[in-house]
Design a protein around this motif. Structure first.
Motif, PDB file in Angstrom:
ATOM      1  N   GLY A  69       0.809  -1.206   0.000  1.00 15.83           N
ATOM      2  CA  GLY A  69       0.000   0.000   0.000  1.00 15.83           C
ATOM      3  C   GLY A  69       0.845   1.261   0.000  1.00 15.83           C
ATOM      4  O   GLY A  69       2.073   1.223   0.108  1.00 15.83           O
ATOM      5  N   VAL A  70       0.165   2.386  -0.091  1.00 14.83           N
ATOM      6  CA  VAL A  70       0.818   3.697  -0.141  1.00 14.83           C
ATOM      7  C   VAL A  70       0.461   4.466   1.124  1.00 14.83           C
ATOM      8  O   VAL A  70      -0.699   4.497   1.545  1.00 14.83           O
ATOM      9  N   LEU A  71       1.462   5.079   1.727  1.00 14.15           N
ATOM     10  CA  LEU A  71       1.260   5.894   2.923  1.00 14.15           C
ATOM     11  C   LEU A  71       1.626   7.333   2.613  1.00 14.15           C
ATOM     12  O   LEU A  71       2.689   7.604   2.043  1.00 14.15           O
ATOM     13  N   GLN A 104       8.256   8.035   6.637  1.00 17.07           N
ATOM     14  CA  GLN A 104       9.274   7.002   6.554  1.00 17.07           C
ATOM     15  C   GLN A 104       9.275   6.111   7.797  1.00 17.07           C
ATOM     16  O   GLN A 104       9.490   4.899   7.702  1.00 17.07           O
ATOM     17  N   ALA A 105       9.026   6.721   8.956  1.00 11.64           N
ATOM     18  CA  ALA A 105       9.001   5.940  10.198  1.00 11.64           C
ATOM     19  C   ALA A 105       7.856   4.935  10.192  1.00 11.64           C
ATOM     20  O   ALA A 105       8.040   3.760  10.541  1.00 11.64           O
ATOM     21  N   PHE A 106       6.684   5.372   9.760  1.00  6.28           N
ATOM     22  CA  PHE A 106       5.518   4.482   9.811  1.00  6.28           C
ATOM     23  C   PHE A 106       5.445   3.530   8.622  1.00  6.28           C
ATOM     24  O   PHE A 106       4.715   2.550   8.672  1.00  6.28           O
ATOM     25  N   GLU A 107       6.208   3.795   7.575  1.00  7.15           N
ATOM     26  CA  GLU A 107       6.301   2.806   6.498  1.00  7.15           C
ATOM     27  C   GLU A 107       6.951   1.520   6.983  1.00  7.15           C
ATOM     28  O   GLU A 107       6.670   0.438   6.462  1.00  7.15           O
ATOM     29  N   SER A 108       7.801   1.637   8.005  1.00  9.53           N
ATOM     30  CA  SER A 108       8.409   0.440   8.580  1.00  9.53           C
ATOM     31  C   SER A 108       7.578  -0.122   9.730  1.00  9.53           C
ATOM     32  O   SER A 108       7.870  -1.206  10.227  1.00  9.53           O
ATOM     33  N   ARG A 117      -2.602  -1.947  -3.419  1.00  9.26           N
ATOM     34  CA  ARG A 117      -3.424  -1.033  -4.216  1.00  9.26           C
ATOM     35  C   ARG A 117      -4.323  -0.151  -3.351  1.00  9.26           C
ATOM     36  O   ARG A 117      -5.366   0.336  -3.799  1.00  9.26           O
ATOM     37  N   ALA A 118      -3.927   0.033  -2.108  1.00  8.46           N
ATOM     38  CA  ALA A 118      -4.685   0.892  -1.190  1.00  8.46           C
ATOM     39  C   ALA A 118      -3.798   2.027  -0.689  1.00  8.46           C
ATOM     40  O   ALA A 118      -2.564   1.985  -0.818  1.00  8.46           O
ATOM     41  N   GLN A 119      -4.427   3.026  -0.103  1.00 13.02           N
ATOM     42  CA  GLN A 119      -3.718   4.201   0.368  1.00 13.02           C
ATOM     43  C   GLN A 119      -4.189   4.563   1.775  1.00 13.02           C
ATOM     44  O   GLN A 119      -5.377   4.468   2.086  1.00 13.02           O
ATOM     45  N   ILE A 120      -3.243   4.966   2.617  1.00  8.54           N
ATOM     46  CA  ILE A 120      -3.529   5.430   3.976  1.00  8.54           C
ATOM     47  C   ILE A 120      -2.971   6.843   4.101  1.00  8.54           C
ATOM     48  O   ILE A 120      -1.789   7.075   3.826  1.00  8.54           O
ATOM     49  N   ASN A 151      -3.203  -2.321  10.669  1.00  7.04           N
ATOM     50  CA  ASN A 151      -2.289  -3.347  11.149  1.00  7.04           C
ATOM     51  C   ASN A 151      -0.863  -2.805  11.225  1.00  7.04           C
ATOM     52  O   ASN A 151      -0.308  -2.356  10.214  1.00  7.04           O
ATOM     53  N   ILE A 152      -0.278  -2.850  12.417  1.00  4.66           N
ATOM     54  CA  ILE A 152       1.093  -2.386  12.614  1.00  4.66           C
ATOM     55  C   ILE A 152       1.925  -3.498  13.244  1.00  4.66           C
ATOM     56  O   ILE A 152       1.398  -4.363  13.939  1.00  4.66           O
ATOM     57  N   ARG A 153       3.222  -3.466  12.965  1.00  6.83           N
ATOM     58  CA  ARG A 153       4.124  -4.459  13.535  1.00  6.83           C
ATOM     59  C   ARG A 153       4.334  -4.229  15.023  1.00  6.83           C
ATOM     60  O   ARG A 153       4.446  -5.168  15.810  1.00  6.83           O
ATOM     61  N   ASP A 154       4.403  -2.958  15.405  1.00  5.92           N
ATOM     62  CA  ASP A 154       4.696  -2.591  16.789  1.00  5.92           C
ATOM     63  C   ASP A 154       4.349  -1.122  16.966  1.00  5.92           C
ATOM     64  O   ASP A 154       4.313  -0.356  15.994  1.00  5.92           O
ATOM     65  N   SER A 155       4.080  -0.729  18.205  1.00 11.15           N
ATOM     66  CA  SER A 155       3.811   0.680  18.496  1.00 11.15           C
ATOM     67  C   SER A 155       5.107   1.484  18.403  1.00 11.15           C
ATOM     68  O   SER A 155       6.152   1.081  18.929  1.00 11.15           O
ATOM     69  N   LEU A 156       5.027   2.621  17.731  1.00 10.24           N
ATOM     70  CA  LEU A 156       6.169   3.516  17.602  1.00 10.24           C
ATOM     71  C   LEU A 156       6.013   4.654  18.603  1.00 10.24           C
ATOM     72  O   LEU A 156       5.027   5.383  18.569  1.00 10.24           O
TER      73      LEU A 156
END
Length: 242
Positions: A69-71, A104-108, A117-120, A151-156
């Motif tokens: 997706g695109v952020l 860039q931080a939240f892309e990881s 094919r979605a955007q946030i 859905n996130i891998r971990d809280s930043l």
């Protein structure tokens, strides 16, 4: 305490905190906007930030990707948020750089591979800044993403730290930042302790960096505890309201 003494001999800062103590932290998860898919409000001392998340939604044709997706992220500072009262456009260098850092931080952090094919879209408004507005913006975005069910891998979690009067201090206010010296910004994943964001505007010795870094990591843990409590309280309130 003298005007140039930012940490007293008794170990207190100009606002009464200990060097390792964060400012009063308040946050609201959800309920900030009725139109956004997720929203959050964060106060770190007198620094205040709002974050809104829209999506996932169909990506713009020019922004579509096949594998993930695109952020996007956009940051704005209210004209009354700083002492100079200067109106800033969304193309102001400071806000553009902060938006890039957040994106860039939240892309990881976000599992973008689940949103093909979605955007946030993330929007951040800095309402007031008394130091630490970058950290407040990152923390607000993290909570807004959780509220949106992304859905996130971990809280930043983010916090700043400095080195004044021969010791590290965390979560600096504007007066402490204006004193000069070191200013370190860290964005850390809460569970894995991996660093996603790191910024420093001074040259320092490895020993000073290590002290400041460890103090900032500990402050991030304190902030995560407060944020986790807010998220859990919000979830319980939603469950009980059904």
């Amino acid at each position: 305490m003298s005007k140039t003494e930012f940490v007293s001999p008794e170990g207190f800062r100009i606002d009464g905190r200990r060097p390792s103590e964060i400012r009063t932290f308040r946050c609201q998860v959800g309920g900030v906007s009725q139109n956004a898919d997720g929203s959050a409000y964060v106060e770190m001392g007198c620094t205040k930030a709002l974050a809104y998340v829209y999506g996932p939604k169909e990506a713009r044709r020019g922004a579509m990707k096949t594998q993930c997706g695109v952020l996007t992220c956009e940051v704005s500072l209210a004209p009354f948020s700083t002492a100079d009262r200067r109106k800033r456009s969304r193309y102001d260098r400071q806000t553009v750089e902060l938006a890039l850092t957040i994106r860039q931080a939240f892309e990881s952090s976000i599992l973008l591979e689940l949103y093909q094919r979605a955007q946030i879209d993330m929007f951040v408004h800095i309402l007031e800044t008394d130091g630490g507005h970058k950290a407040a913006a990152i923390n607000a975005c993290n909570l807004a993403l959780i509220d949106a069910g992304i859905n996130i891998r971990d809280s930043l979690v983010a916090c700043s730290a400095g080195y004044i009067d021969g010791r590290p201090i965390v979560d600096m206010n504007q007066a402490e930042i204006n004193a000069g010296g070191v200013e370190l910004l860290l964005g850390v994943f809460a569970r894995t302790r991996k660093v996603s964001v790191i910024e420093m505007d001074s040259k320092i010795t490895p020993e000073v960096f290590q002290e400041t870094y460890e103090a900032c990591i500990a402050a991030c843990r304190d902030l995560y505890t407060a944020m986790e409590t807010a998220v859990n309280d919000t979830a319980l309130r939603l469950v009980h309201s059904k």
